[in-house]
Design an enzyme around this catalytic site. Structure first.
Site, PDB file in Angstrom:
ATOM      1  CB  ALA A 161      44.317-104.742  15.123  1.00  0.00           C
ATOM      2  CE  LYS A 162      42.261-109.694  23.323  1.00  0.00           C
ATOM      3  NZ  LYS A 162      42.252-111.146  22.588  1.00  0.00           N
ATOM      4  CB  ALA A 163      40.213-105.638  15.251  1.00  0.00           C
TER       5      ALA A 163
END
Ligand code: PPE
Length: 308
Positions: A161-163
């Site tokens: 996840a590019k969180a």
């Protein structure tokens, strides 16, 4: 690092283009408090025919939805809507080349970790962004320092996840490396194997074989995937495997990849020169082909361009 100059005429916010100064959020925005937001970074380039194209836009928007899915965040817009919105942002601001930042976050209303009732808001902004690791980085290569911060374990945070919250790890590593006089940090995973840079994936080359860490504790980079594909098409063997930092010390060449960093040679790690200390032939070749692809000069990869 090229910073500043992020002002534009318009930003897309919750379905419409609004003036830059109107694209505001409340201080009780849930995501601001806990870091649960997902984002993307895309680049748009001007092609030789004068048209501008976003590199692999559908893949980036798909990863935005993947990131949201991983974090159980509903996004009330389809891929098609977000692709069109991204193109609208570039066009309305009359950019020929720019960096594009979609972000999805929880708005205000409820506070606390257990809150589930906040609506997801989505913004897409764009601004011109030069060489990520400095002007000279692309020509001469960068100096890396192994970070004292480990890349977070995949059972603590979720690396695919590019969180937003994941980036505290990156920012701390980057601060440390730059304060010590290096260009960028190299993060190891919690077992001590090479993971990635604070905002880039890493590749090592020795005796004509390219090696890069597998998709375990790293962001599944779209530039990484593109470079693996390009190398394969050039007939260069690529292996995805775990390796320790000394494999990089004795590499013939090394480079980093990312949307912002593109393909950046690495000339040193922990004060050891890598190879000759100059960008090597495979690195140069990948840089050259990648630039040609981005500007629409390689028919074979034309489907990677999303014309605005
Ligand atoms: N790893 C990390 C941790 C990362 O942030 C990026 C992108 C990559 C690998 C490469 O992924 P890709 O862009 O899909 O090839 N880093 C973004 C953020 C830069 C920033 O400072 O903000 C980028 O390059 O857009």
């Amino acid at each position: 690092m090229a910073t500043g100059g992020i002002r534009s005429d318009k930003i897309w916010l919750d379905g419409e283009l609004v003036a830059y100064d109107k694209a505001q959020v409340h201080v009780l925005t849930h995501s601001l408090h806990y870091g649960l937001a997902v984002f993307e970074g895309m680049r748009c380039y001007q092609c030789d025919d004068g048209r501008s194209a976003i590199f692999r836009a559908p893949e980036h928007i798909r990863r935005l939805h993947d990131s949201a899915h991983i974090l159980e965040m509903p996004i009330p817009y389809s891929d098609e809507e977000l692709l069109k919105a991204s193109a609208d942002v570039v066009r309305t601001n009359r950019f020929t080349e720019c960096y594009i930042r979609p972000i999805a976050f929880y708005g205000e209303g409820e506070m606390g970790l257990a809150a589930r009732g906040n609506k997801t808001r989505v913004a897409i902004a764009a601004w011109p962004w030069g060489a990520y690791l400095g002007k000279e980085s692309v020509e001469k290569g960068v100096r890396l320092k192994t970070s004292s911060f480990a890349r977070f374990h995949h059972n603590s945070m979720l690396p695919a996840a590019k969180a937003s919250g994941n980036y505290i790890n990156s920012i701390l590593a980057g601060y440390e490396a730059r304060r010590s006089g290096y260009d960028e940090a190299l993060l190891l995973d919690t077992m001590g194997f090479v993971a990635e840079g604070s905002g880039e994936n890493i590749f090592s080359v020795r005796e004509g074989v390219v090696m890069t860490p597998p998709l375990a504790s790293i962001l599944p980079g779209i530039t990484r995937a593109s470079v693996i594909r390009i190398l394969g098409d050039l007939g260069v063997p690529v292996v995805e495997q775990l390796f320790p930092r000394d494999a990089l010390y004795i590499a013939d060449e090394a480079f980093m990849t990312g949307t912002a960093a593109e393909v950046t040679p690495v000339r040193e790690l922990d004060d050891r020169m890598i190879g000759t200390g100059q960008p090597g032939p495979i690195t140069r070749k990948v840089q050259e082909v990648f630039q040609r692809v981005l500007h629409g000069r390689e028919d074979q990869y034309r489907s990677w361009l999303y014309y605005v």
